[in-house]
Write a protein that holds these residues in place. Structure first.
Motif, PDB file in Angstrom:
ATOM      1  N   LEU A 156      18.067   2.084   7.012  1.00 12.74           N
ATOM      2  CA  LEU A 156      17.311   2.162   5.762  1.00 12.74           C
ATOM      3  C   LEU A 156      16.490   3.429   5.653  1.00 12.74           C
ATOM      4  CD1 LEU A 156      16.196  -1.556   5.404  1.00 12.74           C
ATOM      5  CD2 LEU A 156      18.261  -0.426   4.541  1.00 12.74           C
ATOM      6  N   SER A 160      20.404   2.630   1.307  1.00 11.45           N
ATOM      7  CA  SER A 160      19.928   1.382   0.733  1.00 11.45           C
ATOM      8  C   SER A 160      20.510   0.195   1.492  1.00 11.45           C
ATOM      9  CB  SER A 160      20.336   1.300  -0.743  1.00 11.45           C
ATOM     10  OG  SER A 160      19.796   2.383  -1.471  1.00 11.45           O
ATOM     11  N   SER A 166      20.984  -7.356   1.550  1.00  4.22           N
ATOM     12  CA  SER A 166      20.239  -7.688   0.338  1.00  4.22           C
ATOM     13  C   SER A 166      20.196  -9.195   0.120  1.00  4.22           C
ATOM     14  CB  SER A 166      20.862  -6.999  -0.877  1.00  4.22           C
ATOM     15  OG  SER A 166      20.722  -5.586  -0.783  1.00  4.22           O
ATOM     16  N   ARG A 187       9.895   4.246   4.392  1.00  2.58           N
ATOM     17  CA  ARG A 187      11.139   4.104   3.623  1.00  2.58           C
ATOM     18  C   ARG A 187      11.835   2.787   3.955  1.00  2.58           C
ATOM     19  NH1 ARG A 187      11.320   9.644   4.801  1.00  2.58           N
ATOM     20  NH2 ARG A 187      12.577   9.297   6.674  1.00  2.58           N
ATOM     21  N   ALA A 191      12.274  -0.501   1.318  1.00  2.00           N
ATOM     22  CA  ALA A 191      13.579  -1.083   1.008  1.00  2.00           C
ATOM     23  C   ALA A 191      13.590  -2.585   1.276  1.00  2.00           C
ATOM     24  CB  ALA A 191      14.658  -0.389   1.820  1.00  2.00           C
ATOM     25  N   ASP A 194      11.342  -4.332  -1.369  1.00  2.10           N
ATOM     26  CA  ASP A 194      11.970  -4.306  -2.696  1.00  2.10           C
ATOM     27  C   ASP A 194      13.006  -5.413  -2.838  1.00  2.10           C
ATOM     28  OD1 ASP A 194      10.468  -2.160  -3.528  1.00  2.10           O
ATOM     29  OD2 ASP A 194      12.033  -0.660  -3.147  1.00  2.10           O
TER      30      ASP A 194
END
Length: 280
Positions: A156, A160, A166, A187, A191, A194
């Motif tokens: 990551l 992404s 995810s 970072r 990720a 989010d």
């Protein structure tokens, strides 16, 4: 990527030794052999605090059909998962993986023994644990022996989350970290946050040679307030040599810390941070 330690060939670029090669081994024996003389101990200190955080976070989802998962960042061979969910100590793991009897086994045989070993010691309050580490051999071993419920090698820092990660992030309620603060930045955490769909907490042990401020700021931007345990520091490991000791002393001073009695004595120390939503 370092999760629960570091070991192997030393690369002291930047002053801090790196031990990347042991993470490409098919099992954790080299990891423990290399770390034993350095007295790497932070997972031992994290064990009770991670158990407490996991239990408190799970209590928030008591009415949901599935409890929140723990995501261990820089998980390596699943050391934190072993200590979180099983009646085992770090000292017992050192003894197991450095013992002469276990050195002659094939990886296949060791994995079979480990699967049985950890299954017998599984705690009744065990929680789902996902592992994130760029070392495929390390996470695959942890997955094979049952320490991880899911494993991911997404980097990551440079990309992404994959669709698979995810999907997993929607189940995560607690992020844990021991040592990876030297290797991942805000970072990675941005990720992860989010992609979260549940309230996410974080419990992290970070070397005093590393600034955690950018990650704290990232947490704040996602509605999390971070507190620091100011009562103590946590011994991490011995410095590999005088060059690394001098690096540690200088790095701690540069961040406004006092290395006396800690890094000056030849041992890295960590700080413990907890991040939780401003409103539960």
């Amino acid at each position: 990527m370092v999760g629960s330690g570091s070991g192997g060939t030393e690369d002291v670029a930047g002053g801090k030794s790196r031990f990347d090669d042991i993470y490409d081994r098919p099992d954790p024996r080299a990891y423990f052999r290399r770390l034993a003389p350095l007295e790497y101990e932070i997972p031992h200190h994290a064990q009770p605090l991670f158990r407490q955080a996991a239990a408190e976070r799970a209590a928030l989802d008591a009415g949901r059909p599935h409890g929140p998962a723990v995501l261990d960042v820089c998980c390596s061979y699943g050391i934190n998962a072993a200590l979180l969910n099983h009646d085992v100590t770090l000292a017992e793991m050192y003894e197991r993986y450095t013992s002469p009897a276990h050195q002659t086994m094939s990886t296949t045989e060791l994995a079979a023994r480990d699967k049985e070993f950890y299954a017998e010691r599984r705690r009744p309050d065990a929680v789902p644990v996902f592992g994130l580490d760029v070392s495929a051999p390390a996470v695959h071993y942890a997955l094979e022996v049952g320490l991880l419920d899911a494993a991911f090698t997404d980097d990551l820092e440079h990309g992404s989350p994959s669709p698979r990660l995810s999907r997993a992030l929607t189940e995560v309620g607690l992020i844990t970290l021991t040592g990876g603060g030297s290797y991942v930045t805000a970072r990675t955490f941005a990720a992860l946050l989010d992609g979260a769909r549940r309230p996410v907490w974080a419990s992290a042990f970070v070397l005093r040679t590393v600034s955690y401020v950018p990650i704290v700021q990232t947490f704040a931007a996602h509605g999390l307030r971070t507190t620091l345990d100011v009562s103590r520091t946590y011994p991490q490991r011995l410095c590999t040599d005088e060059r690394e000791r001098q690096y540690a002393i200088a790095a701690v001073r540069a961040l406004g810390g006092d290395p006396a009695g800690r890094e000056e004595s030849g041992r890295f120390h960590s700080l413990h941070y907890e991040s939780r939503p401003d409103t539960p």
